[in-house]
Scaffold this motif. Sequence first.
Motif, PDB file in Angstrom:
ATOM      1  N   ARG A   1       0.837  -1.202   0.000  1.00 12.19           N
ATOM      2  CA  ARG A   1       0.000   0.000   0.000  1.00 12.19           C
ATOM      3  C   ARG A   1       0.872   1.253   0.000  1.00 12.19           C
ATOM      4  O   ARG A   1       1.962   1.275   0.576  1.00 12.19           O
ATOM      5  CB  ARG A   1      -0.913   0.027   1.216  1.00 12.19           C
ATOM      6  N   THR A   2       0.373   2.296  -0.625  1.00 11.64           N
ATOM      7  CA  THR A   2       1.037   3.589  -0.569  1.00 11.64           C
ATOM      8  C   THR A   2       0.716   4.251   0.763  1.00 11.64           C
ATOM      9  O   THR A   2      -0.139   3.780   1.527  1.00 11.64           O
ATOM     10  CB  THR A   2       0.580   4.497  -1.720  1.00 11.64           C
ATOM     11  N   LEU A   3       1.386   5.355   1.055  1.00 16.94           N
ATOM     12  CA  LEU A   3       1.067   6.101   2.277  1.00 16.94           C
ATOM     13  C   LEU A   3      -0.355   6.658   2.230  1.00 16.94           C
ATOM     14  O   LEU A   3      -0.926   7.000   3.263  1.00 16.94           O
ATOM     15  CB  LEU A   3       2.071   7.245   2.465  1.00 16.94           C
ATOM     16  N   GLU A   4      -0.911   6.729   1.038  1.00 18.36           N
ATOM     17  CA  GLU A   4      -2.282   7.178   0.880  1.00 18.36           C
ATOM     18  C   GLU A   4      -3.234   5.981   0.877  1.00 18.36           C
ATOM     19  O   GLU A   4      -4.418   6.113   0.569  1.00 18.36           O
ATOM     20  CB  GLU A   4      -2.418   7.953  -0.436  1.00 18.36           C
ATOM     21  N   GLY A   5      -2.709   4.804   1.224  1.00 19.64           N
ATOM     22  CA  GLY A   5      -3.488   3.573   1.137  1.00 19.64           C
ATOM     23  C   GLY A   5      -4.272   3.217   2.374  1.00 19.64           C
ATOM     24  O   GLY A   5      -4.763   2.094   2.484  1.00 19.64           O
ATOM     25  N   SER A   6      -4.377   4.149   3.322  1.00 22.28           N
ATOM     26  CA  SER A   6      -5.200   3.888   4.501  1.00 22.28           C
ATOM     27  C   SER A   6      -6.651   3.675   4.090  1.00 22.28           C
ATOM     28  O   SER A   6      -7.172   4.349   3.196  1.00 22.28           O
ATOM     29  CB  SER A   6      -5.089   5.050   5.487  1.00 22.28           C
TER      30      SER A   6
END
Length: 617
Positions: free
Chosen positions: A496-501
């Motif tokens: 996941r990316t850091l924006e993947g929350s």
Amino acid sequence: MPVQTGHPGVYIEELPSSVRTIAAVTTSVTAFVGHTRRGPLNQPVRITSFADFERRFGGLTSQSAVSYAVHQFFGNGGTVAVVVRVAAAGTGEEACVTLESTEGHSACPVLTLHAKEPGVWGSGLRVSVDYDTADPDSTFNLRVFDARGGAREVFTGLSMDPSHSRYVATVVGAGSALVRAEVLGDGEGRPDPSGTVSKPFSAELPDLAVDLTVKIGEVEREFTLYDPDRDGEAPRTVTELALLLERKLRALPDAPGRRAFAGAEVTAFGRRLQVVAGSVDPEDTVRFVGECANDLGLEATVNPPVFPLSGGKDGDPPGPRDIIGSEAGKTGLQALRDVDDVNLLALPELCAYESTEDMVTVLSAAQALCRERRIFLLVDAPTSWVSVDSARAGLGAFESVRGNHAALYFPHLQMTDPLTGRLRSFPPSGALAGVIARTDAERGVWKAPAGTEARFAGVRSLTVKLTDRENGLLGPLGVNCLRTFPVIGPLVWGARTLEGSDALDSEWKYVPVRRLALHVEESLHRGLQWVVFEPNNEQLWQQIRLDTSAYLNTLFRQGAFKGNTPREAYFVKCDKDTTTDEDIDRGVVNVLVGIAPVKPAEFVVVKIQQMAGQFEI
């Protein structure tokens, strides 16, 4: 050219193809920015092996997290890296040595040699000078060698005259990877040669059947220069005398563990001799003592066998401002603006910052560069995250840098330090970049760099051993966990990316989706450069659609997009609907590209139902 028809018959004319291929760009060239033992400051250097890194940046050192990260990168499947050496501003110094000349006057400095790069490494450089050239009265040779690394350079026929084609400052500056030369004063006088230089011999050599005493350092030896019974015919030229003297010196017993005599060199230039000890120790000067040596003219000039560079200082480890650098000066991270092919960025020093604010500041600048240059950032979890609870508590500091051009990985790796043989922890970004490069080569950029194929090489364990439950607490927050499984060993278990929350519900939730999009964008950006200044008409639009569709179809056949047909996988639109008359008047052509990327199977649900036995008919 059009065929000129002159007689009845068949004519053949070759026409250039109108098809312009869009080539896929690289996907896993990784940039490392930080402190190294040596190397050019704030200059990106491309390397293809750890041997290259050792040669250009000095290899492993306990003070450089970048050196270990590069070592782990190549050990896990990486193939190409770009390294930018950064040091605290104004802290590094170049080693140097000033050579003097005594030709026709009292000693005065004439030439300064500086190590090409700051650092203590430069204090291991040695230079020697000789006059064995085609014009021994005005030119000289310069030899440079690294006593620690073994590199050697030779520059012949140099001159101190700026108008000469072999002007020392120009030749050394352009050809040396070790030093640069600075001429002092008006350029009058050459640097004195190394070792002992005799007085000029007359046309007829003197009596050579004499006993000589020679001292190299503190070791003194006696020998007969010429013995008619053993040495055959007496030398008749200075060159033959040089060969005889060199043979005699090399036959003398050395001090234990030394090669001062065994490696001695005697060179003839003009009517003179130059005697140099076979040593890189500046204290090993060659001295001929006694009346016989004075009669032969062997006590003319005595210099060390080599001139050592000194004064080099390593720069202090860079701080946050040094890593961020200046866009105007192209320093730090901003030096990557001069590099076209960089796909991944690793900053292994950041995780050791005591202040999370400093780490976030650098990450913010790094992500801005990544968005502009279409690079993906690999973020190491801070070293203070020593448990799942500390990771969850510290994650709030990263809210301001939750972007889709970066991914965060936790925990750190436990590996054997090649320098000490002991087990210690390392940030995972270097090894992770190697795993990504290996995955791209074997499967493609659209394959998530995670799972049982994403195993780490050389990793003994992880600093925090995570369970399924703990993994379930961090994954939905956008933290990619590193896990250890039986038989398989340590591996990447998150994509996941850091924006993947889960709370953000971003379309760029997954690392392979983001990286595939960056790959397509960069490939189209380069592959459509030919369109600029072409006539903006239907013929151009058709060619754009053809070239772009051919490129995307190749990716589709490789498995990058979902769908059973190309129509379901991608589309390319470039016509009068996307480019209006107003756009044409403004010189704009609009191309609309849509892709349906494959997403990783992050959760696999297997449902099992018990079936009652049935009678068979």
